[in-house]
Write a protein that holds these residues in place. Structure first.
Motif, mmCIF file in Angstrom:
data_model
loop_
_atom_site.group_PDB
_atom_site.id
_atom_site.type_symbol
_atom_site.label_atom_id
_atom_site.label_comp_id
_atom_site.label_asym_id
_atom_site.label_seq_id
_atom_site.Cartn_x
_atom_site.Cartn_y
_atom_site.Cartn_z
ATOM 1 N N LEU A 69 -7.829 2.582 -5.279
ATOM 2 C CA LEU A 69 -6.602 1.861 -5.601
ATOM 3 C C LEU A 69 -5.382 2.567 -5.020
ATOM 4 O O LEU A 69 -4.509 1.940 -4.415
ATOM 5 N N MET A 70 -5.313 3.884 -5.160
ATOM 6 C CA MET A 70 -4.158 4.640 -4.701
ATOM 7 C C MET A 70 -4.033 4.621 -3.182
ATOM 8 O O MET A 70 -2.936 4.480 -2.639
ATOM 9 N N LYS A 71 -5.163 4.763 -2.475
ATOM 10 C CA LYS A 71 -5.113 4.754 -1.017
ATOM 11 C C LYS A 71 -4.660 3.395 -0.501
ATOM 12 O O LYS A 71 -3.861 3.303 0.444
ATOM 13 N N THR A 72 -5.168 2.334 -1.113
ATOM 14 C CA THR A 72 -4.777 0.985 -0.702
ATOM 15 C C THR A 72 -3.294 0.748 -0.953
ATOM 16 O O THR A 72 -2.588 0.184 -0.112
ATOM 17 N N LEU A 73 -2.822 1.180 -2.129
ATOM 18 C CA LEU A 73 -1.402 1.046 -2.445
ATOM 19 C C LEU A 73 -0.530 1.790 -1.435
ATOM 20 O O LEU A 73 0.451 1.247 -0.928
ATOM 21 N N CYS A 95 2.063 -0.111 0.976
ATOM 22 C CA CYS A 95 3.448 -0.027 0.502
ATOM 23 C C CYS A 95 4.346 0.858 1.353
ATOM 24 O O CYS A 95 5.566 0.734 1.288
ATOM 25 N N ILE A 96 3.773 1.747 2.168
ATOM 26 C CA ILE A 96 4.619 2.638 2.955
ATOM 27 C C ILE A 96 5.422 1.870 4.003
ATOM 28 O O ILE A 96 6.587 2.179 4.277
ATOM 29 N N GLY A 116 3.990 -10.645 3.512
ATOM 30 C CA GLY A 116 2.845 -11.541 3.356
ATOM 31 C C GLY A 116 1.525 -10.841 3.614
ATOM 32 O O GLY A 116 0.567 -10.970 2.838
ATOM 33 N N SER A 117 1.453 -10.060 4.700
ATOM 34 C CA SER A 117 0.211 -9.377 5.055
ATOM 35 C C SER A 117 -0.151 -8.300 4.038
ATOM 36 O O SER A 117 -1.315 -8.178 3.623
ATOM 37 N N SER A 118 0.838 -7.506 3.635
ATOM 38 C CA SER A 118 0.539 -6.397 2.720
ATOM 39 C C SER A 118 0.196 -6.887 1.318
ATOM 40 O O SER A 118 -0.714 -6.355 0.673
ATOM 41 N N THR A 119 0.893 -7.923 0.824
ATOM 42 C CA THR A 119 0.585 -8.444 -0.508
ATOM 43 C C THR A 119 -0.788 -9.117 -0.520
ATOM 44 O O THR A 119 -1.568 -8.942 -1.465
ATOM 45 N N ALA A 120 -1.079 -9.897 0.532
ATOM 46 C CA ALA A 120 -2.407 -10.514 0.627
ATOM 47 C C ALA A 120 -3.488 -9.442 0.650
ATOM 48 O O ALA A 120 -4.528 -9.573 -0.010
ATOM 49 N N PHE A 121 -3.262 -8.372 1.396
ATOM 50 C CA PHE A 121 -4.213 -7.266 1.478
ATOM 51 C C PHE A 121 -4.471 -6.659 0.101
ATOM 52 O O PHE A 121 -5.608 -6.385 -0.277
ATOM 53 N N LEU A 122 -3.395 -6.469 -0.668
ATOM 54 C CA LEU A 122 -3.520 -5.858 -1.988
ATOM 55 C C LEU A 122 -4.302 -6.743 -2.955
ATOM 56 O O LEU A 122 -5.258 -6.294 -3.595
ATOM 57 N N VAL A 123 -3.903 -8.003 -3.094
ATOM 58 C CA VAL A 123 -4.526 -8.863 -4.109
ATOM 59 C C VAL A 123 -5.956 -9.229 -3.736
ATOM 60 O O VAL A 123 -6.780 -9.503 -4.613
ATOM 61 N N ILE A 143 -2.044 6.169 8.537
ATOM 62 C CA ILE A 143 -2.796 5.753 7.347
ATOM 63 C C ILE A 143 -3.333 4.337 7.512
ATOM 64 O O ILE A 143 -4.478 4.035 7.157
ATOM 65 N N ARG A 144 -2.528 3.453 8.085
ATOM 66 C CA ARG A 144 -2.958 2.064 8.231
ATOM 67 C C ARG A 144 -4.106 1.910 9.233
ATOM 68 O O ARG A 144 -4.846 0.934 9.169
ATOM 69 N N ARG A 145 -4.221 2.828 10.146
ATOM 70 C CA ARG A 145 -5.343 2.762 11.099
ATOM 71 C C ARG A 145 -6.689 3.013 10.415
ATOM 72 O O ARG A 145 -7.747 2.669 10.953
ATOM 73 N N HIS A 146 -6.658 3.599 9.227
ATOM 74 C CA HIS A 146 -7.892 3.988 8.548
ATOM 75 C C HIS A 146 -8.167 3.154 7.287
ATOM 76 O O HIS A 146 -8.833 3.615 6.364
#
Length: 427
Positions: free
Chosen positions: A20-24, A28-29, A143-150, A213-216
């Motif tokens: 959860l923390m890594k995804t956040l 969010c960065i 849009g992309s980051s929120t969709a990714f999270l949920v 971070i996003r590359r991984h």
């Protein structure tokens, strides 16, 4: 044997699910970087005006600066269309990598562009280009980051999506801290000459961390298995127009308050004639409230539901905005400004915490990134990006320092309509 294989596959799938923390942090960065750049541009508007838009009339200079602030938002819907469709067809990760890279390019241009006195007309044009690049990239971020999270954590969507806006509060907090610290440590001349560039340099340094971070990160299983829409935009226009306008309405009051916070340092010095530190202190308090309260409200929404929080905050906005502005003007001081901004930030945190997950629920997975990105950015462009300019014009035209309060009450009514429509759909 087949049972053992199936068990192994299941274990592998479970192991691959990110924390959860890594995804956040990964999602969010970029959101934090976007809003940090937006906040410091608004906070240091008077210094940017002096550097790039010099005129004999300080009000005209400020209007030109806020005009460039607002114009950069006009391209955000285009960024939302392009990057949102890219996310729906090629993946949330690919879109997130592209958006943070473009943010870094825009930030670099602002950091290295000389002033008007050195470069002439090319200087304000380069600043405008930088803001357009950042506006385009920011268009696809939400849009992309929120969709990714949920999609990774659907069982925690209210809480995890609330962090999208908690990071905006953290960015406002950090930008306010820079403003407060620099206004205390540097003279007015030092701030005008070079000091205002320091927070932009800091923002630029955040970018490579987010890019790495996003590359991984990996796509969610629900997205990889979903059938992709050949044209998400056509799908929205053809069959999801009602959802689109409802999503815009959910956003308008929150984005208006957010950009009002960016306007506070200028409002404090130009309209209320307070010291610059008063405006930065107020926005610092607002940033703390948004950062701390928003995820707490996301947790509470998991317990009692999202609608009670949304209705409660909207009703309080309509009942208290005018009296709060009136009292602040009757007893104008750094403390009264701080109390006003803290109250607006608290109401915003309660309402804002529920909006991302509510918007995500409106759209199916095939058009979710596009639908959220476009509706979000239309709301931000029309009701947020031009809020400082509108308030400056309203104060100038009416002579009333209450103009920002009137503006917030009008957009609150639009969000009341949208919550009513969203409630009917969910039922």
């Amino acid at each position: 044997m087949s049972q053992l294989s199936a068990t192994s596959q299941h274990a592998g799938a479970t192991a691959e699910k990110p924390s959860l923390m890594k995804t956040l942090f990964a999602t969010c960065i970029g959101n934090a970087l976007e809003w940090f750049d937006i906040a410091i541009y608004g906070f240091f508007a008077s210094y940017i005006a002096h550097a790039y838009f010099p005129t004999s009339d300080p009000t005209v200079s400020l209007l030109l600066t806020f005009g460039s602030f607002g114009v950069s938002f006009l391209i955000r819907p285009l960024g939302a269309i392009v990057l949102g469709a890219y996310a729906d067809k090629h993946g949330r990760k690919a879109s997130l990598l592209m958006s943070i890279s473009l943010m870094m390019v825009g930030g670099l241009i602002i950091v290295i562009t000389p002033s008007y006195a050195t470069l002439g007309m090319a200087a304000p044009l380069l600043i405008l280009v930088a803001r357009l690049i950042q506006g385009f990239s920011a268009g696809g971020e939400f849009g992309s980051s929120t969709a990714f999270l949920v999609e990774h954590f659907p069982e925690r969507k209210a809480f995890i999506a609330s962090w999208q806006f908690a990071t905006q509060g953290a960015s406002t907090l950090l930008a306010s801290a820079f403003g407060l610290g620099l206004s205390a440590a540097l003279s007015e001349t030092q701030l005008q000459n070079w000091g205002w560039r320091i927070p932009f340099i800091f923002g630029l340094l955040i970018g490579p961390v987010g890019l790495y971070i996003r590359r991984h990160i990996k796509e969610s299983e629900s997205f990889t298995k979903a059938k992709k829409a050949p044209s998400p935009l056509k799908e929205i226009v053809r069959s999801q127009k009602g959802l689109f306008f409802t999503a815009i309405g959910l956003m308008v009051v929150s984005t208006a308050i957010n950009y009002m916070l960016n306007y506070v340092p200028t409002y404090a010095t130009k309209t209320l004639h307070l010291h610059a530190s008063a405006g930065f202190s107020a926005t610092l308090a607002g940033g703390i409230i948004l950062t701390v309260v928003t995820p707490l409200m996301g947790l509470w929404a998991e317990k009692i539901g999202r609608l009670p929080l949304m209705w409660g905050s909207l009703i309080l906005m309509l009942l208290t905005i005018y009296p709060a502005f009136w009292l602040m003007l009757q007893y104008t001081s750094a403390m009264s400004l701080l109390l006003l901004i803290s109250w607006l930030a608290l109401l915003k945190a309660v309402y804002f915490s529920t909006v991302p997950s509510m918007m995500a629920d409106l759209f199916p997975i095939t058009t979710r990134a596009s639908g959220m990105a476009i509706s979000y950015n239309v709301a931000v462009t029309v009701f947020g990006g031009f809020a400082p300019l509108i308030c400056t014009l309203l104060i100038s035209a009416t002579g009333s320092s209450l103009a920002p309060g009137y503006y917030l009450m009008i957009v609150a009514l639009l969000s009341v309509w949208a919550v009513f429509k969203a409630q009917k759909k969910h039922r």
